[in-house]
Design an enzyme around this catalytic site. Structure first.
Site, PDB file in Angstrom:
ATOM      1  N   GLU A   1       0.926  -1.104  -0.207  1.00 52.67           N
ATOM      2  CA  GLU A   1       0.110  -0.147  -0.099  1.00 52.67           C
ATOM      3  C   GLU A   1       0.627   1.184  -0.362  1.00 52.67           C
ATOM      4  O   GLU A   1       1.605   1.635   0.984  1.00 52.67           O
ATOM      5  CB  GLU A   1      -0.511  -0.279   0.978  1.00 52.67           C
ATOM      6  CG  GLU A   1      -1.703   1.266   1.384  1.00 52.67           C
ATOM      7  CD  GLU A   1      -3.250   0.962   2.342  1.00 52.67           C
ATOM      8  OE1 GLU A   1      -2.386   0.825   3.141  1.00 52.67           O
ATOM      9  OE2 GLU A   1      -4.152   1.161   2.004  1.00 52.67           O
TER      10      GLU A   1
ATOM     11  N   ASP B   1      -4.691  10.371   9.312  1.00 54.11           N
ATOM     12  CA  ASP B   1      -3.388  10.071   9.390  1.00 54.11           C
ATOM     13  C   ASP B   1      -2.649  10.987  10.342  1.00 54.11           C
ATOM     14  O   ASP B   1      -3.071  11.937  11.238  1.00 54.11           O
ATOM     15  CB  ASP B   1      -2.138  10.043   8.823  1.00 54.11           C
ATOM     16  CG  ASP B   1      -2.704   9.898   7.326  1.00 54.11           C
ATOM     17  OD1 ASP B   1      -3.090   8.234   7.101  1.00 54.11           O
ATOM     18  OD2 ASP B   1      -2.976   9.886   6.231  1.00 54.11           O
TER      19      ASP B   1
ATOM     20  N   TYR C   1     -11.541  -2.477   3.718  1.00 58.06           N
ATOM     21  CA  TYR C   1     -10.084  -1.914   4.261  1.00 58.06           C
ATOM     22  C   TYR C   1     -11.192  -2.214   6.130  1.00 58.06           C
ATOM     23  O   TYR C   1     -12.028  -0.684   6.423  1.00 58.06           O
ATOM     24  CB  TYR C   1     -10.011  -1.017   4.453  1.00 58.06           C
ATOM     25  CG  TYR C   1      -8.367  -0.537   4.521  1.00 58.06           C
ATOM     26  CD1 TYR C   1      -8.484   0.026   6.251  1.00 58.06           C
ATOM     27  CD2 TYR C   1      -7.154   0.149   4.162  1.00 58.06           C
ATOM     28  CE1 TYR C   1      -7.288  -0.015   6.529  1.00 58.06           C
ATOM     29  CE2 TYR C   1      -6.601   0.484   4.579  1.00 58.06           C
ATOM     30  CZ  TYR C   1      -6.353   0.388   5.798  1.00 58.06           C
ATOM     31  OH  TYR C   1      -5.111   0.749   6.496  1.00 58.06           O
TER      32      TYR C   1
END
Length: 287
Positions: A67, A78, A192
């Site tokens: 990834e 993030d 995911y």
């Protein structure tokens, strides 16, 4: 490891060249009773060539897929570790086009699946169709846009279908059933699973809500489940695989090693190899 002989960078990936799909990867791993181990790094952190060396180390350590993040100035999903990775990559001169060139360079020596983790502004700025077209030329297997809700994803889905790229979506413990059902209907490749609430970053243990969400997804879809966000130890990898996930995605733990050894690649690469090999070993024994 699935390494190919290095060669000169192609202008684009030859369509006749066989790249492994996620479906083929999961079948291969199931036959070997192993879960997928997928490391994440930001392209160009700390610089283009060192980042390529890191990818080679990840492959030598047993990565089943990769990834790759495209550096972005406002990575809202993030945590500080990956935010700093984005900033280092940007400071080294990375941009969207150089990131695509990075993927091309990776394709010189591996055929395993490569997924992109990007923010939609990068896709929108280049043009949705043009971004996916370029991704296909470079040998990208999937695209996950962390800030693209499924309700707004029609244009991206059309481009993904046009260029035969898997469109990946995030699901979290707070995802309601109707939204989970919609994601399971439109996603491809794998689901995911975000294992923790909040941004990316290392956590002490896998939460019970992660295990429960794996079961919820299993009741809604046959797509494989890969767990990321907060997966930073071999025990985390083992726990999510034993809970029924088909793979684990690890980012912050790798990027912390990069961050601590920016001027010491001779230390950085062996440290990554040591840690990643342990993570990969933890995927053994999957049903």
């Amino acid at each position: 490891m699935n390494l190919k002989k290095e060669k000169q960078p192609p202008e684009e990936i030859n369509s006749s060249e066989k790249l492994e799909t996620y479906d083929e990867m999961f079948k291969r791993l199931k036959k070997n009773k192993k879960g997928a181990f997928v490391p994440f790094i930001v392209a160009g952190d700390p610089d283009f060539e060192t980042s390529l060396d890191i990818v080679k180390t990840l492959l030598e350590s047993g990565a089943d897929a990769l990834e790759i993040g495209f550096a972005f100035s406002d990575p809202v999903a993030d945590g500080p570790t990956i935010q700093e990775s984005d900033l280092r990559a940007l400071a080294s001169g990375m941009n969207t086009q150089k990131s695509f060139e990075f993927i091309k360079r990776i394709r010189e020596f591996t055929s395993i699946p490569i997924g992109l983790l990007v923010y939609y502004n990068l896709i929108y700025k280049k043009g949705v169709d043009e971004f996916y077209k370029e991704a296909k030329k470079c040998g990208v297997t999937s695209i996950l846009s962390a800030d693209l809700p499924p309700e707004e994803a029609e244009e991206a889905l059309q481009a993904a279908k046009k260029y035969n790229i898997n469109q990946i979506f995030l699901v979290a413990p707070t995802t309601q059933k109707n939204r989970l059902d919609k994601i399971c209907q439109i996603a491809s490749g794998f689901i995911y699973l975000v294992s923790v609430m909040g941004v990316t970053g290392a956590r002490k243990k896998v939460q019970n809500s992660t295990v429960e969400l794996i079961k919820r997804i299993r009741n809604s879809s046959d797509l494989p489940v890969m767990v990321g966000f907060g997966i930073s130890k071999p025990s985390h990898v083992k726990d999510v695989i034993q809970a029924g996930a088909q793979g684990a995605i690890v980012g912050s733990a790798i990027i912390e090693i990069i961050s601590k050894n920016l001027d010491k690649p001779g230390v950085m690469l062996p440290e990554i190899k040591k840690d990643i090999s342990k993570m990969n070993e933890a995927t053994q024994g999957s049903d």
